[in-house]
Design a protein around this motif. Structure first.
Motif, mmCIF file in Angstrom:
data_model
loop_
_atom_site.group_PDB
_atom_site.id
_atom_site.type_symbol
_atom_site.label_atom_id
_atom_site.label_comp_id
_atom_site.label_asym_id
_atom_site.label_seq_id
_atom_site.Cartn_x
_atom_site.Cartn_y
_atom_site.Cartn_z
ATOM 1 N N LEU A 154 -21.507 47.865 38.677
ATOM 2 C CA LEU A 154 -20.704 47.941 37.450
ATOM 3 C C LEU A 154 -19.215 47.872 37.787
ATOM 4 N N VAL A 163 -15.664 46.498 30.568
ATOM 5 C CA VAL A 163 -16.837 46.816 31.382
ATOM 6 C C VAL A 163 -17.570 45.504 31.693
ATOM 7 N N ILE A 200 -20.247 51.701 29.585
ATOM 8 C CA ILE A 200 -21.437 51.231 30.307
ATOM 9 C C ILE A 200 -22.682 51.371 29.424
#
Ligand code: PLP
Length: 380
Positions: free
Chosen positions: A69, A210, A247
């Motif tokens: 991520l 993100v 996220i």
């Protein structure tokens, strides 16, 4: 009708209601740090992150452990390209292959590496935005470390032959990295045959800030080296406290895309064709890009009008993009259209329309009518 009509979904998309709902508890109630291993607040946050990682992986046929991520695709792209360059730093020479129509996040990263000694081949494209696979093959050198070609172009929607490129890379034992930002969640994307893949939340009805880099597990070719050092988060590839609400939203957006992508693409293709056919029926108006395109995108050149004036007028009712921002006083022609051989005046007078989940037939009809009026007026 609410104006302006938003037809700029390749720039960004609104968060879908399911995504907003999914994110809300993670701003307040579940505020923990996903790296806190000693209490329930941390465990809860970690749970949220791991569920999202699974959802994101599912969208591209990957395993959760292959998803790193990041703060978005630009960071993922920097990690992939600079990270591979660093991984091969002991080699005397390094050669990369990319294309003139890539996003600036890719091109500017390669320009930075050229200053550090990397050799980069920028493949040309034809007038429809396609690369020539024979040219790609011929560009491969003994010291080529990476092929970097995007899945679908952000300005024209043109799709690269990813399967054939990945087979070529595999046959030559070269890392294949693809910027799949515009393709993921719009068309089926599978990581099979791909080593590295960048994606982002805000192009698929998730939040901004993100993204992720897919890094193929269990492969002998070197993995990218860390670019952001710190507490060793994300398996040490990218340190920094995780943005848990974003996220979770990205994960939810991925899940929603799996459910809706197919029928939405069909619906949008009908609307896109309606818009395209109406605009192309105007004289001296041409399509930029070939037919193998994302079904929600069309890029149209309006001959005989001045680009700056066109954008200024169009933006009063319809939110769209060209290679430049609407408010720019002297817009730069797009490097993508330039690479396709479109001259800079026509490039400036070209508009990208990108439809999305909420686009209606009425909006398309209104937008087309407004465009027709503006173009007729500007042509006198
Ligand atoms: N690559 C492509 C093809 C894009 O369209 C974009 C966004 O415009 C990016 C990369 C950068 O993504 P992000 O905004 O997540 O950094």
């Amino acid at each position: 009708m609410n104006y302006p009509i938003y037809l700029d979904h390749n720039a960004t998309t609104p968060c879908s209601p399911e995504v907003i709902q999914a994110m809300l508890p993670w701003f307040g109630e579940h505020f923990g740090n996903a790296a806190s291993k000693s209490h329930a607040f941390g465990w809860m946050a970690e749970n949220g992150v791991e569920t999202a990682r699974e959802q994101i992986a599912n969208l591209i046929g990957a395993q959760a452990k292959e998803i790193i991520l990041t703060s978005g695709a630009t960071e993922a792209i920097n990690l992939a390209i600079k990270g591979v360059f660093n991984a091969y730093s002991k080699e005397e020479k390094q050669h990369f292959i990319t294309c003139l129509t890539e996003h600036k996040a890719v091109l500017d990263t390669f320009h930075a590496l050229e200053l550090e000694g990397a050799e980069v081949t920028y493949l040309p494209v034809d007038s429809e935005g396609n690369i020539d696979l024979e040219q790609l093959k011929a560009a491969i050198l003994p010291h080529t470390t990476m092929i970097c070609l995007m899945w679908a172009n952000n300005e024209t929607g043109v799709i690269h032959p990813i399967d054939r490129i990945s087979r070529l890379a595999e046959a030559h034992n070269i890392i294949f990295f693809t910027d799949a930002v515009q393709a993921v969640g719009k068309i089926p994307v599978s990581v099979s045959g791909i080593h590295l893949l960048a994606l982002t939340g805000h192009k698929l009805f998730g939040p901004k800030g993100v993204g992720a880099l897919y890094i193929r597990h269990n492969h002998p070719l070197p993995k990218p080296q860390t670019q952001i050092h710190g507490g060793g988060h994300e398996k040490g590839f990218r340190s920094g406290t995780l943005n848990v609400p974003a996220i979770v939203g990205f994960g939810k957006a991925a899940e929603v895309r799996i459910a809706h992508m197919k029928e939405e693409a069909k619906r949008l293709e009908v609307l896109r064709d309606l818009l395209e056919n109406k605009l192309l029926s105007l004289p001296d108006t041409n399509l930029n890009g070939g037919q193998n395109r994302l079904s929600h995108v069309t890029n149209i050149a309006f001959g005989g009008v001045e680009g700056e004036e066109l954008l200024r007028k169009v933006c009063q009712k319809v939110a769209v993009s060209s290679g430049s921002a609407c408010t720019s006083i002297s817009p730069k022609p797009s490097h993508v259209l330039g690479a396709m051989g479109i001259n800079s005046d026509l490039g400036r007078a070209s508009i990208r329309f990108s439809l999305g989940r909420n686009t209606t037939r009425q909006e398309v009809l209104d937008a087309a009518e407004w465009l027709e009026n503006v173009v007729r007026e500007l042509r006198g």
